[in-house]
Design an enzyme around this catalytic site. Structure first.
Site, short mmCIF file in Angstrom:
data_model
loop_
_atom_site.label_atom_id
_atom_site.label_comp_id
_atom_site.label_asym_id
_atom_site.label_seq_id
_atom_site.Cartn_x
_atom_site.Cartn_y
_atom_site.Cartn_z
N LEU A 169 0.88 -1.16 0.00
CA LEU A 169 0.00 0.00 0.00
C LEU A 169 0.91 1.21 0.00
O LEU A 169 1.90 1.24 0.75
CB LEU A 169 -0.90 0.02 1.24
CG LEU A 169 -2.05 -0.99 1.31
CD1 LEU A 169 -2.84 -0.79 2.60
CD2 LEU A 169 -2.95 -0.87 0.11
N ASP A 170 0.59 2.19 -0.83
CA ASP A 170 1.43 3.39 -0.91
C ASP A 170 1.57 4.01 0.48
O ASP A 170 0.73 3.83 1.36
CB ASP A 170 0.81 4.42 -1.86
CG ASP A 170 0.70 3.88 -3.28
OD1 ASP A 170 1.45 2.95 -3.62
OD2 ASP A 170 -0.15 4.40 -4.02
N LYS A 171 2.62 4.80 0.64
CA LYS A 171 2.89 5.44 1.93
C LYS A 171 1.69 6.25 2.41
O LYS A 171 1.38 6.27 3.61
CB LYS A 171 4.13 6.34 1.80
CG LYS A 171 4.52 7.05 3.09
CD LYS A 171 5.71 7.97 2.85
CE LYS A 171 6.01 8.81 4.08
NZ LYS A 171 7.07 9.81 3.84
N HIS A 222 1.00 2.10 -7.76
CA HIS A 222 0.07 3.24 -7.80
C HIS A 222 -1.12 2.98 -8.74
O HIS A 222 -1.62 3.91 -9.37
CB HIS A 222 0.78 4.52 -8.25
CG HIS A 222 1.81 5.04 -7.29
ND1 HIS A 222 1.61 5.11 -5.93
CD2 HIS A 222 3.06 5.50 -7.50
CE1 HIS A 222 2.69 5.61 -5.35
NE2 HIS A 222 3.59 5.83 -6.28
#
Length: 239
Positions: A102-104, A190
């Site tokens: 999961l993206d930051k 993303h």
């Protein structure tokens, strides 16, 4: 398996500090005190106890984490806090890793495990494991967007996404914002953000709600985690 490794895996310390536990004469194997960490044991056959309490060895661990923003989905990072840093030391000692990323700046459900086979199966596009997200969108999402997602969005690098289910939860016409749910099967870098960029919109907030049949436990606060239930694990292993 070496006895010291088993004890370390079960949260009794590192391979080094487990030596002190063994020296205390509190560790027994089949009823006999054992002080040698190098002793080979069979977790399935040998009766192992510490201070009289039987040790039930578990080869793999499976955790559900409610990932907060600002934390990276990695096992180590020289700059940022990782999802592993959110775990208790005894759970870190089992060497879990995040299943996918999961993206930051993305919140929500993240599964952590040391079971490489399960992780591979959950991430393989051939398995078609659904991943459902809720997102706040800058722009008005409409029926055309729903149809384009269903047909398969082409990303900026030419990658053709599989059919995705896009659902509109609410629209604020004055602010030109939408709240949606989207279900995808892959997990490209993303991906959700890039899918919306492909239809000239942007994601301002993103949260993963589910993976396969496992739903985010909303009683978990951001940064909290718990073991998967047997039913949750069974649903993933039979995906």
């Amino acid at each position: 398996m070496r006895l010291d490794k088993l004890l370390a895996n079960m949260g009794f310390g590192t391979r080094k500090t487990v030596k002190d536990v063994l020296k205390s004469k509190e560790v027994t194997v089949n009823g006999l005190v054992e002080k040698e960490g190098k002793k080979q044991v069979n977790p399935e056959k040998d009766a192992i106890a510490v201070s009289g309490e039987a040790i039930q060895y578990q080869e793999f661990v499976y955790f559900m984490l409610h990932k907060p923003q600002g934390v990276v989905s990695a096992t180590t990072d020289n700059v940022h806090k990782t999802v592993i840093d959110l775990l208790q030391p005894q759970d870190q000692s089992r060497d879990p890793f995040p299943v996918g990323r999961l993206d930051k700046d993305t919140e929500g459900l993240l599964i952590l495990t040391n079971d490489g086979t399960l992780a591979h199966n959950l991430l393989s596009p051939k398995k078609h494991v659904d991943k459902c997200y809720q997102a706040s969108i800058e722009g008005i999402v409409d029926e055309q967007d729903i149809q384009e997602f269903a047909s398969g969005i082409t990303l900026d690098d030419g990658f053709n996404c599989q059919s995705a289910k896009l659902e509109i939860e609410s629209i604020d016409v004055e602010k030109e914002q939408s709240v949606i749910r989207v279900t995808i099967h892959e997990g490209k870098f993303h991906q959700v953000k890039r899918m919306f960029e492909a239809v000239d919109k942007s994601v301002s907030y993103l949260k993963r709600l589910s993976m396969g049949e496992v739903q985010l436990d909303e009683t978990l606060k951001l940064g909290e985690y718990r073991p998967l239930t047997k039913a949750e694990l069974d649903s993933l292993t039979h995906s």
